[in-house]
Scaffold this motif. Sequence first.
Motif, PDB file in Angstrom:
ATOM      1  N   ARG A  24       0.861  -1.196   0.000  1.00  0.00           N
ATOM      2  CA  ARG A  24       0.000   0.000   0.000  1.00  0.00           C
ATOM      3  C   ARG A  24       0.892   1.240   0.000  1.00  0.00           C
ATOM      4  O   ARG A  24       1.846   1.332   0.756  1.00  0.00           O
ATOM      5  CB  ARG A  24      -0.901  -0.012   1.235  1.00  0.00           C
ATOM      6  N   GLY A  25       0.613   2.163  -0.889  1.00  0.00           N
ATOM      7  CA  GLY A  25       1.392   3.403  -0.948  1.00  0.00           C
ATOM      8  C   GLY A  25       2.778   3.219  -1.550  1.00  0.00           C
ATOM      9  O   GLY A  25       3.670   4.028  -1.299  1.00  0.00           O
ATOM     10  N   ASN A  26       2.983   2.178  -2.355  1.00  0.00           N
ATOM     11  CA  ASN A  26       4.306   1.959  -2.952  1.00  0.00           C
ATOM     12  C   ASN A  26       4.654   3.114  -3.885  1.00  0.00           C
ATOM     13  O   ASN A  26       3.780   3.812  -4.387  1.00  0.00           O
ATOM     14  CB  ASN A  26       4.366   0.598  -3.658  1.00  0.00           C
ATOM     15  N   PRO A  27       5.967   3.349  -4.103  1.00  0.00           N
ATOM     16  CA  PRO A  27       6.403   4.522  -4.873  1.00  0.00           C
ATOM     17  C   PRO A  27       5.853   4.615  -6.295  1.00  0.00           C
ATOM     18  O   PRO A  27       5.727   5.713  -6.830  1.00  0.00           O
ATOM     19  CB  PRO A  27       7.926   4.376  -4.917  1.00  0.00           C
ATOM     20  N   LEU A  28       5.523   3.491  -6.927  1.00  0.00           N
ATOM     21  CA  LEU A  28       5.009   3.519  -8.293  1.00  0.00           C
ATOM     22  C   LEU A  28       3.496   3.682  -8.349  1.00  0.00           C
ATOM     23  O   LEU A  28       2.919   3.844  -9.431  1.00  0.00           O
ATOM     24  CB  LEU A  28       5.407   2.240  -9.041  1.00  0.00           C
ATOM     25  N   GLY A  29       2.839   3.615  -7.195  1.00  0.00           N
ATOM     26  CA  GLY A  29       1.385   3.699  -7.174  1.00  0.00           C
ATOM     27  C   GLY A  29       0.710   2.453  -7.715  1.00  0.00           C
ATOM     28  O   GLY A  29      -0.445   2.496  -8.134  1.00  0.00           O
ATOM     29  N   ASP A  30       1.424   1.339  -7.712  1.00  0.00           N
ATOM     30  CA  ASP A  30       0.859   0.080  -8.200  1.00  0.00           C
ATOM     31  C   ASP A  30      -0.157  -0.466  -7.197  1.00  0.00           C
ATOM     32  O   ASP A  30      -0.114  -0.140  -6.009  1.00  0.00           O
ATOM     33  CB  ASP A  30       1.978  -0.949  -8.416  1.00  0.00           C
TER      34      ASP A  30
END
Length: 164
Positions: A24-30
């Motif tokens: 959740r909230g990963n840098p790529l927005g995946d």
Amino acid sequence: MARKHTTAPAGTLHVLEHDSKLLRGNPLGDPHVRKLGVWLPPQYESSPRKRFPVLYDLVGFTGSGLSHTGWKPFGDNVPERAARLIYEKKMGPAIIVFPDCFTSLGGNQYINSSAIGNYADYLTREIIPFVDREFRTLASREHRGCFGKSSGGYGSIIQIGRAH
């Protein structure tokens, strides 16, 4: 090429959704909600008290977790091959898990990365405990294996030392 013919019982592929706190909230927005394929050998249903070892299949770059479960025209996909090998007594029954670690860049190396996300922790701190809770696994590192293709092979080498 020969046609595919098998007399091996197929086993059962379950596709679950896993809501990852670590992605959740990963840098790529995946997406942090991921599909998780779990193949159960035929013996899973016929032996309701038995627990099984677990194998984790890590796909290569640009692959998704479920890509190794799809139809193959002249060969076996991973569940078909496992079912055949179990039927031929060349392998013991095992649960096979197909985690989804695809990213908008095409994948990752199954490591923790400040640029992509914490995929190593996702596998070892979320997926393994989730599978152990949901299925009748032999829930210890001595009964887990990891394999993969291409980047998934690299990820397997990395993860083998991390698994709980």
